[in-house]
Design a protein around this motif. Structure first.
Motif, PDB file in Angstrom:
ATOM      1  N   TYR A  82       0.838  -1.202   0.000  1.00 12.93           N
ATOM      2  CA  TYR A  82       0.000   0.000   0.000  1.00 12.93           C
ATOM      3  C   TYR A  82       0.876   1.257   0.000  1.00 12.93           C
ATOM      4  O   TYR A  82       0.620   2.219  -0.732  1.00 12.93           O
ATOM      5  N   ALA A  83       1.936   1.229   0.821  1.00 13.31           N
ATOM      6  CA  ALA A  83       2.829   2.401   0.883  1.00 13.31           C
ATOM      7  C   ALA A  83       3.486   2.657  -0.467  1.00 13.31           C
ATOM      8  O   ALA A  83       3.522   3.798  -0.945  1.00 13.31           O
ATOM      9  N   VAL A  84       3.962   1.604  -1.101  1.00 11.55           N
ATOM     10  CA  VAL A  84       4.702   1.771  -2.357  1.00 11.55           C
ATOM     11  C   VAL A  84       3.755   2.079  -3.511  1.00 11.55           C
ATOM     12  O   VAL A  84       3.960   3.036  -4.273  1.00 11.55           O
ATOM     13  N   ASN A  85       2.691   1.298  -3.628  1.00 14.54           N
ATOM     14  CA  ASN A  85       1.826   1.420  -4.802  1.00 14.54           C
ATOM     15  C   ASN A  85       0.811   2.544  -4.707  1.00 14.54           C
ATOM     16  O   ASN A  85       0.503   3.209  -5.689  1.00 14.54           O
ATOM     17  N   LYS A  86       0.256   2.761  -3.503  1.00 18.29           N
ATOM     18  CA  LYS A  86      -0.809   3.762  -3.378  1.00 18.29           C
ATOM     19  C   LYS A  86      -0.286   5.103  -2.869  1.00 18.29           C
ATOM     20  O   LYS A  86      -0.780   6.148  -3.236  1.00 18.29           O
ATOM     21  N   LEU A  87       0.697   5.066  -1.966  1.00 20.97           N
ATOM     22  CA  LEU A  87       1.177   6.333  -1.394  1.00 20.97           C
ATOM     23  C   LEU A  87       2.433   6.839  -2.112  1.00 20.97           C
ATOM     24  O   LEU A  87       2.930   7.919  -1.826  1.00 20.97           O
ATOM     25  N   GLU A 126       8.878  -7.321   9.989  1.00 19.70           N
ATOM     26  CA  GLU A 126      10.120  -6.734   9.474  1.00 19.70           C
ATOM     27  C   GLU A 126      10.713  -7.607   8.360  1.00 19.70           C
ATOM     28  O   GLU A 126      11.127  -7.104   7.300  1.00 19.70           O
ATOM     29  N   GLY A 127      10.715  -8.929   8.577  1.00 18.41           N
ATOM     30  CA  GLY A 127      11.258  -9.843   7.574  1.00 18.41           C
ATOM     31  C   GLY A 127      10.507  -9.745   6.260  1.00 18.41           C
ATOM     32  O   GLY A 127      11.115  -9.681   5.174  1.00 18.41           O
ATOM     33  N   VAL A 128       9.175  -9.693   6.351  1.00 23.76           N
ATOM     34  CA  VAL A 128       8.336  -9.648   5.144  1.00 23.76           C
ATOM     35  C   VAL A 128       8.563  -8.329   4.388  1.00 23.76           C
ATOM     36  O   VAL A 128       8.731  -8.315   3.162  1.00 23.76           O
ATOM     37  N   ILE A 129       8.594  -7.219   5.118  1.00 20.33           N
ATOM     38  CA  ILE A 129       8.706  -5.899   4.480  1.00 20.33           C
ATOM     39  C   ILE A 129      10.097  -5.712   3.866  1.00 20.33           C
ATOM     40  O   ILE A 129      10.239  -5.200   2.749  1.00 20.33           O
ATOM     41  N   LYS A 130      11.098  -6.174   4.577  1.00 13.27           N
ATOM     42  CA  LYS A 130      12.468  -6.079   4.048  1.00 13.27           C
ATOM     43  C   LYS A 130      12.585  -6.887   2.745  1.00 13.27           C
ATOM     44  O   LYS A 130      13.139  -6.401   1.752  1.00 13.27           O
ATOM     45  N   ALA A 131      12.021  -8.098   2.767  1.00 14.15           N
ATOM     46  CA  ALA A 131      12.095  -8.947   1.571  1.00 14.15           C
ATOM     47  C   ALA A 131      11.348  -8.299   0.414  1.00 14.15           C
ATOM     48  O   ALA A 131      11.820  -8.317  -0.738  1.00 14.15           O
ATOM     49  N   TYR A 132      10.190  -7.694   0.700  1.00 16.37           N
ATOM     50  CA  TYR A 132       9.399  -7.034  -0.358  1.00 16.37           C
ATOM     51  C   TYR A 132      10.214  -5.898  -0.981  1.00 16.37           C
ATOM     52  O   TYR A 132      10.261  -5.750  -2.199  1.00 16.37           O
ATOM     53  N   CYS A 133      10.857  -5.096  -0.120  1.00  7.08           N
ATOM     54  CA  CYS A 133      11.624  -3.949  -0.628  1.00  7.08           C
ATOM     55  C   CYS A 133      12.815  -4.420  -1.469  1.00  7.08           C
ATOM     56  O   CYS A 133      13.106  -3.840  -2.519  1.00  7.08           O
ATOM     57  N   GLY A 163      13.069  -3.501  -5.353  1.00  9.90           N
ATOM     58  CA  GLY A 163      14.019  -2.404  -5.532  1.00  9.90           C
ATOM     59  C   GLY A 163      13.617  -1.115  -4.836  1.00  9.90           C
ATOM     60  O   GLY A 163      13.885  -0.021  -5.329  1.00  9.90           O
ATOM     61  N   VAL A 164      12.960  -1.232  -3.690  1.00 11.88           N
ATOM     62  CA  VAL A 164      12.558  -0.033  -2.936  1.00 11.88           C
ATOM     63  C   VAL A 164      13.616   0.209  -1.842  1.00 11.88           C
ATOM     64  O   VAL A 164      14.030  -0.733  -1.148  1.00 11.88           O
ATOM     65  N   ASP A 165      14.064   1.470  -1.709  1.00  7.20           N
ATOM     66  CA  ASP A 165      15.044   1.788  -0.664  1.00  7.20           C
ATOM     67  C   ASP A 165      14.458   1.492   0.711  1.00  7.20           C
ATOM     68  O   ASP A 165      13.276   1.769   0.956  1.00  7.20           O
ATOM     69  N   TYR A 166      15.295   0.977   1.602  1.00 11.36           N
ATOM     70  CA  TYR A 166      14.769   0.496   2.883  1.00 11.36           C
ATOM     71  C   TYR A 166      15.779   0.729   4.013  1.00 11.36           C
ATOM     72  O   TYR A 166      16.967   0.447   3.847  1.00 11.36           O
ATOM     73  N   VAL A 167      15.312   1.298   5.115  1.00  9.11           N
ATOM     74  CA  VAL A 167      16.137   1.380   6.326  1.00  9.11           C
ATOM     75  C   VAL A 167      15.293   0.886   7.499  1.00  9.11           C
ATOM     76  O   VAL A 167      14.060   0.914   7.420  1.00  9.11           O
TER      77      VAL A 167
END
Lengths: 289, 402
Positions: B182-187, B206-213, B217-221
């Motif tokens: 939702y954050a990447v595609n909609k926001l 955290e594991g799921v979101i990190k893997a998605y990024c 190719g989404v920047d992630y910290v």
């Protein structure tokens, strides 16, 4: 980067004063009875519920009177705890009885809070909210008030201990209970007064942290142990030591984020505690282990 | 004499504290149904008929401990479903009797409660809630052979392979993937800053979101914290200096409310997508409106949804308790409906027959989604996105993940 470090230091000082107040409260009880009060985090929570839940929200009393009435009720409760737990248990063969007593008291207070006020967390809307900018750094008004009040509490306690008869008696009891008793000091009564004062300090902490942590059953979780660390690092048994220890922990754990993942902040505090216990048990300012 | 007195008082206090855990709580009957005075097979032929006048089910709730509010809502949701079935004449003429036990939100007590309920002969158990508690009771319920419904959302529960353990909420992997997608595609987020609680709940997401990024190719910290932490300045300032434009926060209610205040006070100009807590009154009520304005929450249940199942449940709950339900009430109401429907379909209170019926659950409409049992016993596969507008939870959209 400099702005970030300044923010870390300012926030560290702010949270450090909360640890310091908790450390002062530990120290008072330790000095007077030679015992550690492990129910004190629940007393902080209880103070917050009495002040916010009963005095302000339910009875709609104005703030100064509400603060006074909460101090009074918590002070009496503190004296009763001393009479019911500390005094009967402090002379038993092992301190473990008293420690268990305070831990169980903590459990009872926690469940009483849930039964009386219910499990729903709440807050006092608009109470000490807002921030102040210091250069590029931000600090909440609540934190500024905490710093001022902490210093006032430490100074007042120091003056009280130095110049009043009761305060001098408290210091005598801290030094040697048997000698104090022989000199005509009522040690039992003295411990009741000290525990009452420490319960009032719990209430001060409670009121100050409401805008930061809200009124929840876990209000004082984690600050209890950090306060204990503050006492040890500053020098257990010495009031100004608790402030030094609190500020040291607050700033160091915040700055540790520059070198370590933030999740290890707690580890830093407790590693410091262990290091001081091993290397310098008297702490920064303490004179005895 | 004084020492004796003190010892007696201490023993009394300890006994009170210990017995509190095992006592049936309010709302539940203390009576235990006899299964005919013998083993199941003594009293009836396995898989057919009823073992007593009433149908016995149990609830392992968190009445005391550090999560009492969620426990209270859980009790209310389960009790509402039981009352509704009983008002309609029960199942096959048998009234349902609910026994509520308190696990104090601890693993050892959850195991004690599960053992107690199984020994009382219940045919289904609702709870325990937390993933860690569910994993603690897993061996007991498998050995006892009683279908059990947890709302623990850790993906690890699916890996247990216990045929008697069902999950009545979407897995964290669904929640977390919905949040980051939702954050990447909609926001339109370019750099995700992940703030997570360092427990099973937070690290699972955290594991799921990190893997998605990484995959997209989404920047992630990321920055972690512990349960009970009171100051997040260091983590938030790090996010600010790392330049995250969106924060995804996955933590418990108390830490979430403190994060909200500090994000506002530190002046972070970011979009925020949060774990379900922000959609619940216990968080909204302790935040000033400006702290959480415009935040998005990923949740099982949104009261403002116009879905008829949601509105029907909301009205019934408000009529019964005078308050609006939230996700714990909705999820465990849903779990109880699944269990009772399975008992009805099985036509017996034999736990194995009921377990087999729960596995056949398909397209059952509930307030927290549509229940269909998959091959790892997950029942719910959809989540909702809600936005906070002036302290109101506004339904945005439902997301289904297979």
């Amino acid at each position: 980067m400099a702005a970030t470090i300044i923010q870390y230091i300012i926030s560290g000082i702010a949270i450090g004063f909360i640890y310091a107040l908790v450390g002062i409260e530990y120290t008072l009880v330790w000095n007077s009875s030679g015992l550690l009060n492990f129910s004190h985090d629940r007393l902080i929570t209880l103070g917050a519920y009495i002040f916010a839940g009963t005095m302000i929200i339910k009875l709609n009393i104005n703030y100064p009177i509400a603060i006074f009435l909460t101090f009074l009720s918590m002070g009496i409760l503190g004296a009763l705890i001393a009479q019911g737990i500390f005094n009967p248990l402090r002379n038993m063969r092992s301190n473990i009885f008293a420690v268990m007593g305070t831990m169980l008291l903590g459990r009872i207070i926690a469940e009483l809070i849930r039964l009386i006020w219910g499990p729903v967390p709440f807050t006092l809307p608009g109470f000490m909210t807002g921030t102040v900018s210091i250069g590029s750094a931000q600090i909440s008004k609540a934190n500024i008030i905490i710093m001022i009040v902490s210093i006032l509490v430490a100074v007042s306690l120091q003056l009280f201990m130095t110049f009043t008869k009761i305060g001098k008696a408290m210091r005598c009891v801290a030094q040697n209970k048997r000698a104090s008793s022989l000199m005509g000091i009522n040690v039992t009564q003295n411990i009741c007064i000290t525990t009452g004062i420490s319960a009032i300090i719990c209430t001060i902490i409670a009121i100050l942290v409401i805008p930061l942590f809200n009124v929840t059953t876990t209000l004082a979780a984690s600050i209890g142990l950090k306060g204990f660390s503050a006492g040890v690092i500053g020098g257990f048994g010495y009031l100004p030591g608790a402030i030094v220890g609190g500020l040291f922990i607050g700033v160091v754990e915040n700055l540790s984020v520059l070198f370590l993942p933030a999740v290890y902040k707690d580890v830093v505090s407790f590693v410091l505690l262990i290091v001081f216990l091993v290397v310098r048990p008297s702490g920064f300012l303490g004179k005895r282990a | 004499m004084r020492k004796k007195l003190v010892a007696i008082i201490l023993v009394g206090i300890m006994s009170l504290t210990l017995t509190a855990c095992g006592s049936p709580a309010n709302g539940g009957s203390t009576e235990t149904a006899s299964r005919g005075g013998g083993t199941e097979t003594d009293s009836k032929e396995a898989g057919t008929g009823w073992s007593g006048d009433t149908i016995e089910i149990g609830l392992i709730s968190m009445i005391t401990g550090d999560n009492p509010l969620n426990g209270e809502r859980m009790n209310q949701g389960v009790q509402l479903a039981v009352d509704q079935f009983n008002e309609e004449g029960g199942i096959d003429g048998h009234q349902i009797n609910l026994t509520i036990l308190d696990d104090q939100t601890t693993q050892d007590m959850a195991v004690t409660c599960a053992n107690k309920l199984i020994s009382q002969g219940v045919c289904g158990i609702i709870g325990p809630h937390r993933s860690t508690n569910a994993m603690a009771v897993e061996a007991v319920i498998e050995a006892g052979g009683v279908p059990t419904f947890t709302g623990g959302t850790s993906p690890k529960i699916s890996e247990l392979g216990d045929q008697y353990l069902f999950r009545c909420r979407a897995s964290d992997s669904i929640f977390a993937e919905a949040a980051v997608a939702y954050a990447v595609n909609k926001l339109g987020s370019q750099k995700i800053g992940m703030l997570f609680n360092n427990d099973d709940f937070g690290t699972g997401a955290e594991g799921v979101i990190k893997a998605y990024c990484e995959k997209n190719g989404v920047d992630y910290v990321e920055q972690g914290h512990n349960t009970g932490d009171k100051d997040f300045t260091a983590q938030l300032m790090q996010m600010k200096s790392d330049g995250a434009d969106t924060l995804i926060i996955w933590t418990h209610d108390a830490e979430l409310a403190i994060n909200a205040r500090q994000i506002y006070e530190l002046g972070l100009d970011v979009k925020v997508v949060s774990s379900p807590g922000v959609t619940m009154n216990q968080v909204i009520d302790i935040c000033e409106p400006e702290y959480i304005e415009g935040w998005y929450g990923i949740t099982d249940y949104v009261s403002s949804s116009d879905d008829p199942a949601v509105q029907e449940f909301k009205n019934a709950f408000m009529e019964a308790y005078g308050i609006e339900p939230e996700l714990y009430a909705a999820s465990y109401y849903g779990a109880t409906v699944i269990l009772l429907e399975a008992i009805k379909a099985a036509g017996t209170d034999d736990p194995t027959a009921i377990m087999e019926q729960v596995k056949k659950t398909k397209d059952l409409t509930l307030p927290n989604g549509t229940a269909s049992c998959d091959d790892v016993n997950d029942l719910i596969h959809n989540v909702n996105v809600a936005k906070i507008v002036n302290k109101e939870v506004v339904f945005e959209e439902a997301i289904s993940v297979e």
